[in-house]
Structure formats: structure tokens, C-alpha cells
Scaffold this active site. Structure first.
Site, PDB file in Angstrom:
ATOM      1  N   THR A   1       0.811  -1.222   0.000  1.00 40.53           N
ATOM      2  CA  THR A   1       0.000   0.000   0.000  1.00 40.53           C
ATOM      3  C   THR A   1       0.842   1.268   0.000  1.00 40.53           C
ATOM      4  OG1 THR A   1      -0.085  -0.115   2.419  1.00 40.53           O
ATOM      5  CG2 THR A   1      -1.903  -1.134   1.203  1.00 40.53           C
ATOM      6  N   GLU A   2       2.124   1.158  -0.328  1.00 42.20           N
ATOM      7  CA  GLU A   2       3.014   2.308  -0.220  1.00 42.20           C
ATOM      8  C   GLU A   2       2.533   3.516  -1.009  1.00 42.20           C
ATOM      9  OE1 GLU A   2       5.544  -1.023   1.258  1.00 42.20           O
ATOM     10  OE2 GLU A   2       3.892  -0.758  -0.135  1.00 42.20           O
ATOM     11  N   LEU A   3       2.036   3.301  -2.228  1.00 46.31           N
ATOM     12  CA  LEU A   3       1.588   4.458  -3.017  1.00 46.31           C
ATOM     13  C   LEU A   3       0.373   5.130  -2.389  1.00 46.31           C
ATOM     14  CD1 LEU A   3       1.995   3.699  -6.822  1.00 46.31           C
ATOM     15  CD2 LEU A   3       3.461   4.991  -5.290  1.00 46.31           C
TER      16      LEU A   3
END
Length: 246
Positions: A122-124
């Protein structure tokens, strides 16, 4: 923080850190050191409680500022490399949510079984770039699915994750550790040097990209975690999580 249990030729490495095994500097350092100490052993990696790992402790990143983040990011890469490059078999028993960095740790293992929760990168959605090592680990594990996993920035059920390469099989919770231990035992009986060489061959391209790009990208990635725009995005993400949990 890290519990190590002996099961015949296999060692169960259990992350036991807070409610959700969030990744901070201390846990990552302990993981790196534990895998170094178990270099000659097959490992099952799992989590205590309801989560495998909910990912990076973003509150620590915000509170610690650039100084903490400058120490944290290399520790994240070192821990991922320790799991990814372990010369003996490593099997993930994903006992619950494996989010962002937690997903990457699972992806660094040779085989992955999951019993519940969700998994994904889920980094973005948080607003931060991928460090070099985690990106290469994900690319190695999921192949052409990496593009969608990264850009969608969403989590998936265990059944959905099987089709992406993140998970090899869905296992009932009561059977998860037994299944992971059986797989680790199966691989551990292979000649150690043969297994280590084969594993290194499978991972060669990813490791070469890590070695080539990590030194070059370090400053850019650090800036992508500590800049004012990124810090505001992290804070907004945490606020949204808090609102949903009320």
C-alpha cells in the site's frame, strides 16, 4: 520482540512486537540478527497475535523525523535481504494481515501459506516510494503481477493473493503452522549446498539489481520519505486510518 522455537531441524521465528508487529528500527534489526544467527537452519517466519505484520510503524517515522528515517530505511533493506538471501529454506506462515512491509517480508520467503486477513503493498496509497530492496523482492515473487500490485495499492484476501504469486496456498488457521513446518522439512532434507546454490540462482537477477541500484537510489528514496509533501501524506493516511477505526 522475536521468539525462536525449535521444531526438529526447523526453527520457527515469530515476530512478537506490539499489537500488530509493526516494523520499526528495533524489530528490523532483531530480524536481521536472528536470521544471521540461524544461517544454517531452515526457518518458518510467522507473527504473534492476529497479524503477521501490519507494515511500517509510520507514526515512528513521523515522530522520528529525518534522523530516524535515515536509520530505518537501511534497516528495512537489511532485514529484507536477510530473509531473501537466507541460504536455507524459509517458509512464511502468514497468520493474519501482511500489509506493505509485512507483505514484503512474506514475499521474501521461499514459500508462503496464509490463513486469514489481507495482504498487499500500500506504499503508493501512503504517499511514499518503495525502497530498492523491497521493490526487487516484490518483483521477484510476483513477476508481471508486480505492476498491478504496486499501482492498485490495495490489499487482497488470501484467495485473491494466490493468483498474484504473493501466496502459494490458503490454509485453515489450525493447520497453518503444521503446513509451513512440513514444507520447511521437505526442503530442509535436500543437500544444503545444492539448495543454497539453486536459491541463489533463482534470486540472482533481483540481487544484482539491488546491488546496482540501492546505493544510487538511497538519497532519492530518503527524500521521498522525509519531504514535507510526503510527511503530510503520511499524516493524512494515519488520520484516515484512525477515523475508520472509531
Amino acid at each position: 520482540m522475536i521468539d525462536v522455537e525449535e521444531h526438529g531441524a526447523v526453527r520457527v521465528v515469530r515476530m512478537h512486537h506490539g499489537k500488530v508487529n509493526a516494523l520499526d528500527l528495533e524489530l528490523l534489526t532483531a530480524l536481521r540478527d536472528t536470521f544471521a544467527a540461524l544461517r544454517g537452519r531452515a526457518v518458518v517466519l510467522t507473527g504473534a497475535g492476529p497479524c503477521f505484520s501490519a507494515g511500517v510503524d509510520l507514526r515512528r517515522v513521523l515522530d522520528g523525523g529525518a534522523q530516524y528515517t535515515a536509520a530505518f530505511l537501511p534497516a528495512l533493506g537489511a532485514a529484507c535481504r536477510a530473509v531473501f538471501g537466507h541460504p536455507r529454506p524459509v517458509v512464511a506462515a502468514v497468520n493474519g494481515h501482511a500489509i506493505a512491509g509485512g507483505c514484503i517480508l512474506a514475499a521474501a520467503c521461499d514459500r508462503r501459506f496464509m490463513s486469514g486477513g489481507t495482504i498487499g503493498v500500500t506504499e503508493l496509497a501512503v504517499g511514499v516510494p518503495y525502497p530498492t530492496v523491497p521493490m526487487e523482492v516484490l518483483r521477484h515473487a510476483t513477476g508481471h503481477h508486480a505492476n498491478d500490485l504496486v499501482l492498485s495499492a490495495r490489499t487482497r484476501s488470501p484467495a485473491e493473493a494466490v493468483g498474484t504469486g504473493l501466496i502459494d496456498a490458503v490454509v485453515p488457521p489450525a493447520q497453518l503452522l503444521e503446513r509451513a513446518l512440513a514444507e520447511a522439512d521437505r526442503l530442509a532434507v535436500l543437500p544444503a549446498e545444492t539448495f543454497a546454490l539453486t536459491k541463489a540462482q533463482l534470486r540472482r537477477d533481483a540481487v544484482e539489481r539491488m546491488d546496482e541500484h540501492e546505493p544510487v537510489e538511497t538519497a532519492q528514496i530518503l527524500a521521498g520519505w522525509t519531504g514535507p509533501e510526503q510527511r503530510a501524506a503520511i499524516a493524512a493516511f494515519l488520520d484516515a486510518l484512525a477515523s475508520r477505526s472509531r
